[in-house]
Design a protein around this motif. Sequence first.
Motif, PDB file in Angstrom:
ATOM      1  N   GLY A  27       5.758  56.853  -6.677  1.00 23.25           N
ATOM      2  CA  GLY A  27       4.708  55.860  -6.757  1.00 23.25           C
ATOM      3  C   GLY A  27       3.315  56.447  -6.880  1.00 23.25           C
ATOM      4  N   ASP A  28       3.218  57.769  -6.950  1.00 24.35           N
ATOM      5  CA  ASP A  28       1.903  58.384  -7.117  1.00 24.35           C
ATOM      6  C   ASP A  28       1.305  57.955  -8.448  1.00 24.35           C
ATOM      7  N   GLU A  29       0.103  57.453  -8.382  1.00 24.59           N
ATOM      8  CA  GLU A  29      -0.559  56.947  -9.587  1.00 24.59           C
ATOM      9  C   GLU A  29      -0.643  58.032 -10.651  1.00 24.59           C
ATOM     10  N   GLY A  30      -0.236  57.695 -11.839  1.00 23.43           N
ATOM     11  CA  GLY A  30      -0.299  58.624 -12.950  1.00 23.43           C
ATOM     12  C   GLY A  30       0.980  59.416 -13.168  1.00 23.43           C
ATOM     13  N   ALA A  31       1.911  59.378 -12.199  1.00 24.14           N
ATOM     14  CA  ALA A  31       3.129  60.157 -12.355  1.00 24.14           C
ATOM     15  C   ALA A  31       4.054  59.544 -13.396  1.00 24.14           C
ATOM     16  N   LEU A  32       4.085  58.243 -13.459  1.00 22.76           N
ATOM     17  CA  LEU A  32       4.991  57.552 -14.375  1.00 22.76           C
ATOM     18  C   LEU A  32       4.240  56.528 -15.199  1.00 22.76           C
ATOM     19  N   ARG A  33       4.655  56.380 -16.426  1.00 21.03           N
ATOM     20  CA  ARG A  33       4.162  55.311 -17.295  1.00 21.03           C
ATOM     21  C   ARG A  33       5.365  54.780 -18.047  1.00 21.03           C
ATOM     22  N   GLY A  34       5.312  53.543 -18.408  1.00 19.82           N
ATOM     23  CA  GLY A  34       6.397  52.998 -19.209  1.00 19.82           C
ATOM     24  C   GLY A  34       7.543  52.505 -18.355  1.00 19.82           C
ATOM     25  N   LYS A  35       8.737  53.037 -18.578  1.00 17.83           N
ATOM     26  CA  LYS A  35       9.944  52.532 -17.940  1.00 17.83           C
ATOM     27  C   LYS A  35      10.530  53.551 -16.974  1.00 17.83           C
ATOM     28  N   LEU A  36      11.005  53.050 -15.834  1.00 17.14           N
ATOM     29  CA  LEU A  36      11.699  53.873 -14.854  1.00 17.14           C
ATOM     30  C   LEU A  36      13.083  53.293 -14.647  1.00 17.14           C
ATOM     31  N   ASP A  37      14.118  54.074 -14.929  1.00 14.92           N
ATOM     32  CA  ASP A  37      15.509  53.657 -14.764  1.00 14.92           C
ATOM     33  C   ASP A  37      16.207  54.633 -13.831  1.00 14.92           C
ATOM     34  N   MET A  38      16.546  54.148 -12.639  1.00 15.77           N
ATOM     35  CA  MET A  38      17.291  54.939 -11.658  1.00 15.77           C
ATOM     36  C   MET A  38      18.600  54.231 -11.316  1.00 15.77           C
ATOM     37  N   SER A  39      19.142  53.507 -12.264  1.00 17.33           N
ATOM     38  CA  SER A  39      20.357  52.735 -12.014  1.00 17.33           C
ATOM     39  C   SER A  39      21.599  53.622 -11.960  1.00 17.33           C
ATOM     40  N   LYS A  40      22.644  53.062 -11.378  1.00 10.39           N
ATOM     41  CA  LYS A  40      23.974  53.681 -11.335  1.00 10.39           C
ATOM     42  C   LYS A  40      23.955  55.055 -10.674  1.00 10.39           C
ATOM     43  N   ASN A  41      23.279  55.122  -9.540  1.00 12.35           N
ATOM     44  CA  ASN A  41      23.298  56.301  -8.693  1.00 12.35           C
ATOM     45  C   ASN A  41      23.870  55.868  -7.346  1.00 12.35           C
ATOM     46  N   MET A  42      23.617  56.620  -6.319  1.00  9.27           N
ATOM     47  CA  MET A  42      24.057  56.263  -4.972  1.00  9.27           C
ATOM     48  C   MET A  42      22.850  56.259  -4.039  1.00  9.27           C
ATOM     49  N   LEU A  43      21.772  55.655  -4.510  1.00  5.88           N
ATOM     50  CA  LEU A  43      20.527  55.626  -3.750  1.00  5.88           C
ATOM     51  C   LEU A  43      20.641  54.650  -2.595  1.00  5.88           C
ATOM     52  N   THR A  44      20.072  55.026  -1.464  1.00  5.82           N
ATOM     53  CA  THR A  44      20.086  54.190  -0.269  1.00  5.82           C
ATOM     54  C   THR A  44      18.664  53.977   0.215  1.00  5.82           C
ATOM     55  N   GLY A  45      18.522  53.192   1.250  1.00  4.82           N
ATOM     56  CA  GLY A  45      17.200  52.928   1.803  1.00  4.82           C
ATOM     57  C   GLY A  45      16.530  51.775   1.083  1.00  4.82           C
ATOM     58  N   THR A  46      15.235  51.721   1.215  1.00  3.98           N
ATOM     59  CA  THR A  46      14.469  50.606   0.670  1.00  3.98           C
ATOM     60  C   THR A  46      13.732  51.005  -0.604  1.00  3.98           C
ATOM     61  N   ILE A  47      13.250  49.994  -1.312  1.00  6.44           N
ATOM     62  CA  ILE A  47      12.408  50.229  -2.487  1.00  6.44           C
ATOM     63  C   ILE A  47      11.027  50.624  -1.971  1.00  6.44           C
ATOM     64  N   PRO A  48      10.494  51.765  -2.396  1.00  9.10           N
ATOM     65  CA  PRO A  48       9.198  52.207  -1.864  1.00  9.10           C
ATOM     66  C   PRO A  48       8.067  51.227  -2.190  1.00  9.10           C
ATOM     67  N   THR A  49       7.283  50.895  -1.184  1.00 10.03           N
ATOM     68  CA  THR A  49       6.116  50.038  -1.406  1.00 10.03           C
ATOM     69  C   THR A  49       5.099  50.741  -2.300  1.00 10.03           C
TER      70      THR A  49
END
Length: 143
Positions: A27-49
């Motif tokens: 979520g650091d500003e400037g790190a990502l632009r456009g689309k972020l796809d992290m689907s079909k993994n085994m991620l746990t926890g919450t969606i970062p605010t």
Amino acid sequence: MDEREVHVLLTDLSKNQFTGAIPSKLGDEGALRGKLDMSKNMLTGTIPTEFGRLSNLLAALTLADNQLSGQIPSELGILRLLRGSIDLSNNTIAGTLPTELGKLQTLKELQLSNNLISGSVPSEMAEMTSLELLYVPMLWHQH
């Protein structure tokens, strides 16, 4: 070497067998632009605010088919430039839909099916005038 900002336009991290929590650093500003796809993994926890910091940068967010829990952070309503989709389907996200999602007036798709979301659809979501596709679990009004 010339020091320039590097912006990732399409980050496809799907199907990589990632485990654990989503790093809040994404979520650091400037790190990502456009689309972020992290689907079909085994991620746990919450969606970062911290994803709310990407308000002028992120166009689509896909976190489907993981083991995410907790609530949908209201900070996702800050992502007003989202023109594509938010796909959080097939997780164990619970709670009610945040009213702030109604601020996503350019969002085309919102997919929340196969989660543990309860309550009713907030009236603010009627403000999502560009929405073409909405998949939500069967919501019910709790007395």
